[in-house]
Scaffold this motif. Structure first.
Motif, PDB file in Angstrom:
ATOM      1  N   TYR A 148      44.834  50.651  34.298  1.00 18.91           N
ATOM      2  CA  TYR A 148      45.490  49.415  33.863  1.00 18.91           C
ATOM      3  C   TYR A 148      44.456  48.314  33.656  1.00 18.91           C
ATOM      4  CZ  TYR A 148      48.599  45.390  33.815  1.00 18.91           C
ATOM      5  OH  TYR A 148      49.256  44.241  33.463  1.00 18.91           O
ATOM      6  N   ALA A 149      43.519  48.188  34.588  1.00 13.69           N
ATOM      7  CA  ALA A 149      42.495  47.150  34.499  1.00 13.69           C
ATOM      8  C   ALA A 149      41.584  47.355  33.291  1.00 13.69           C
ATOM      9  CB  ALA A 149      41.672  47.113  35.782  1.00 13.69           C
ATOM     10  N   SER A 150      41.319  48.595  32.932  1.00 10.99           N
ATOM     11  CA  SER A 150      40.476  48.828  31.757  1.00 10.99           C
ATOM     12  C   SER A 150      41.205  48.449  30.472  1.00 10.99           C
ATOM     13  CB  SER A 150      40.010  50.280  31.704  1.00 10.99           C
ATOM     14  OG  SER A 150      41.088  51.145  31.410  1.00 10.99           O
ATOM     15  N   ARG A 151      42.515  48.573  30.471  1.00  5.76           N
ATOM     16  CA  ARG A 151      43.311  48.208  29.290  1.00  5.76           C
ATOM     17  C   ARG A 151      43.608  46.713  29.233  1.00  5.76           C
ATOM     18  NH1 ARG A 151      47.647  53.102  29.755  1.00  5.76           N
ATOM     19  NH2 ARG A 151      46.213  54.753  29.166  1.00  5.76           N
ATOM     20  N   PRO A 210      42.154  43.776  31.322  1.00  4.08           N
ATOM     21  CA  PRO A 210      41.296  43.229  32.371  1.00  4.08           C
ATOM     22  C   PRO A 210      41.717  41.844  32.878  1.00  4.08           C
ATOM     23  CG  PRO A 210      40.102  43.430  30.289  1.00  4.08           C
ATOM     24  CD  PRO A 210      41.428  44.077  30.104  1.00  4.08           C
ATOM     25  N   ARG A 211      42.085  40.947  31.984  1.00  2.00           N
ATOM     26  CA  ARG A 211      42.476  39.601  32.429  1.00  2.00           C
ATOM     27  C   ARG A 211      43.761  39.642  33.243  1.00  2.00           C
ATOM     28  NH1 ARG A 211      42.688  36.153  27.257  1.00  2.00           N
ATOM     29  NH2 ARG A 211      43.792  34.800  28.696  1.00  2.00           N
ATOM     30  N   LEU A 212      44.748  40.396  32.761  1.00  2.00           N
ATOM     31  CA  LEU A 212      46.006  40.493  33.499  1.00  2.00           C
ATOM     32  C   LEU A 212      45.809  41.170  34.847  1.00  2.00           C
ATOM     33  CD1 LEU A 212      48.527  41.421  30.673  1.00  2.00           C
ATOM     34  CD2 LEU A 212      48.355  39.276  31.914  1.00  2.00           C
ATOM     35  N   ALA A 213      44.947  42.173  34.895  1.00  3.04           N
ATOM     36  CA  ALA A 213      44.687  42.877  36.156  1.00  3.04           C
ATOM     37  C   ALA A 213      44.074  41.925  37.187  1.00  3.04           C
ATOM     38  CB  ALA A 213      43.774  44.070  35.923  1.00  3.04           C
ATOM     39  N   ARG A 214      43.130  41.110  36.766  1.00  3.11           N
ATOM     40  CA  ARG A 214      42.530  40.147  37.699  1.00  3.11           C
ATOM     41  C   ARG A 214      43.564  39.131  38.177  1.00  3.11           C
ATOM     42  NH1 ARG A 214      38.350  40.611  33.968  1.00  3.11           N
ATOM     43  NH2 ARG A 214      38.899  38.643  32.974  1.00  3.11           N
ATOM     44  N   LYS A 215      44.422  38.668  37.252  1.00  2.46           N
ATOM     45  CA  LYS A 215      45.474  37.725  37.641  1.00  2.46           C
ATOM     46  C   LYS A 215      46.460  38.374  38.607  1.00  2.46           C
ATOM     47  CE  LYS A 215      45.276  34.826  33.556  1.00  2.46           C
ATOM     48  NZ  LYS A 215      45.994  34.293  32.388  1.00  2.46           N
ATOM     49  N   LEU A 216      46.818  39.619  38.349  1.00  2.00           N
ATOM     50  CA  LEU A 216      47.724  40.339  39.240  1.00  2.00           C
ATOM     51  C   LEU A 216      47.134  40.443  40.642  1.00  2.00           C
ATOM     52  CD1 LEU A 216      50.275  42.008  39.768  1.00  2.00           C
ATOM     53  CD2 LEU A 216      49.034  43.999  38.905  1.00  2.00           C
ATOM     54  N   GLY A 276      35.761  43.306  39.879  1.00  3.91           N
ATOM     55  CA  GLY A 276      35.860  43.554  38.448  1.00  3.91           C
ATOM     56  C   GLY A 276      35.420  44.938  38.009  1.00  3.91           C
ATOM     57  N   THR A 277      34.869  45.729  38.916  1.00  2.98           N
ATOM     58  CA  THR A 277      34.442  47.076  38.546  1.00  2.98           C
ATOM     59  C   THR A 277      35.630  48.036  38.587  1.00  2.98           C
ATOM     60  OG1 THR A 277      33.909  47.698  40.818  1.00  2.98           O
ATOM     61  CG2 THR A 277      32.130  46.712  39.499  1.00  2.98           C
ATOM     62  N   ALA A 278      35.532  49.109  37.812  1.00  6.24           N
ATOM     63  CA  ALA A 278      36.592  50.119  37.797  1.00  6.24           C
ATOM     64  C   ALA A 278      36.775  50.718  39.193  1.00  6.24           C
ATOM     65  CB  ALA A 278      36.260  51.213  36.786  1.00  6.24           C
ATOM     66  N   GLU A 279      35.674  50.921  39.896  1.00  2.17           N
ATOM     67  CA  GLU A 279      35.763  51.486  41.248  1.00  2.17           C
ATOM     68  C   GLU A 279      36.543  50.571  42.182  1.00  2.17           C
ATOM     69  OE1 GLU A 279      32.991  53.265  44.849  1.00  2.17           O
ATOM     70  OE2 GLU A 279      32.042  52.076  43.270  1.00  2.17           O
ATOM     71  N   ASP A 280      36.301  49.264  42.096  1.00  2.00           N
ATOM     72  CA  ASP A 280      37.001  48.325  42.966  1.00  2.00           C
ATOM     73  C   ASP A 280      38.494  48.292  42.644  1.00  2.00           C
ATOM     74  OD1 ASP A 280      36.833  46.630  45.171  1.00  2.00           O
ATOM     75  OD2 ASP A 280      36.723  44.842  43.914  1.00  2.00           O
ATOM     76  N   PHE A 281      38.839  48.293  41.353  1.00  2.04           N
ATOM     77  CA  PHE A 281      40.259  48.342  40.987  1.00  2.04           C
ATOM     78  C   PHE A 281      40.892  49.641  41.480  1.00  2.04           C
ATOM     79  CE2 PHE A 281      39.340  44.992  37.803  1.00  2.04           C
ATOM     80  CZ  PHE A 281      40.398  44.145  38.095  1.00  2.04           C
ATOM     81  N   TYR A 282      40.170  50.731  41.384  1.00  5.41           N
ATOM     82  CA  TYR A 282      40.682  52.013  41.888  1.00  5.41           C
ATOM     83  C   TYR A 282      40.961  51.922  43.384  1.00  5.41           C
ATOM     84  CZ  TYR A 282      40.761  56.742  43.685  1.00  5.41           C
ATOM     85  OH  TYR A 282      41.115  57.876  44.354  1.00  5.41           O
ATOM     86  N   LEU A 283      40.013  51.391  44.140  1.00  8.61           N
ATOM     87  CA  LEU A 283      40.169  51.303  45.592  1.00  8.61           C
ATOM     88  C   LEU A 283      41.316  50.378  45.985  1.00  8.61           C
ATOM     89  CD1 LEU A 283      36.414  51.206  46.648  1.00  8.61           C
ATOM     90  CD2 LEU A 283      38.019  53.112  46.886  1.00  8.61           C
TER      91      LEU A 283
END
Length: 64
Positions: free
Chosen positions: A4-7, A9-15, A25-32
């Protein structure tokens, strides 16, 4: 969450901010964060007859 964050990114950070979570902001951090803090559910549509197909068993079952 990483997909979701890769698609989006701005909305993912806001969420994450709305949820009170910090990410770097890294894919690994969003995964974790997704794995450890956000409960994901899978929604499966039910046919008009109220029955659904269970992919695990290959049988139809009544929805509850």
């Amino acid at each position: 969450m990483a997909t979701y964050a890769s698609r989006y990114p701005r909305l993912a950070r806001k969420l994450m901010r709305v949820c009170g979570l910090e990410v770097d902001g890294t894919a690994e951090d969003f995964y974790l964060v997704g794995r450890d803090h956000i409960p994901f559910v899978r929604l499966t549509p039910v046919a008009a007859g109220g029955r659904t197909h269970d992919k695990g068993t290959g049988r139809s079952r009544a929805s509850t």
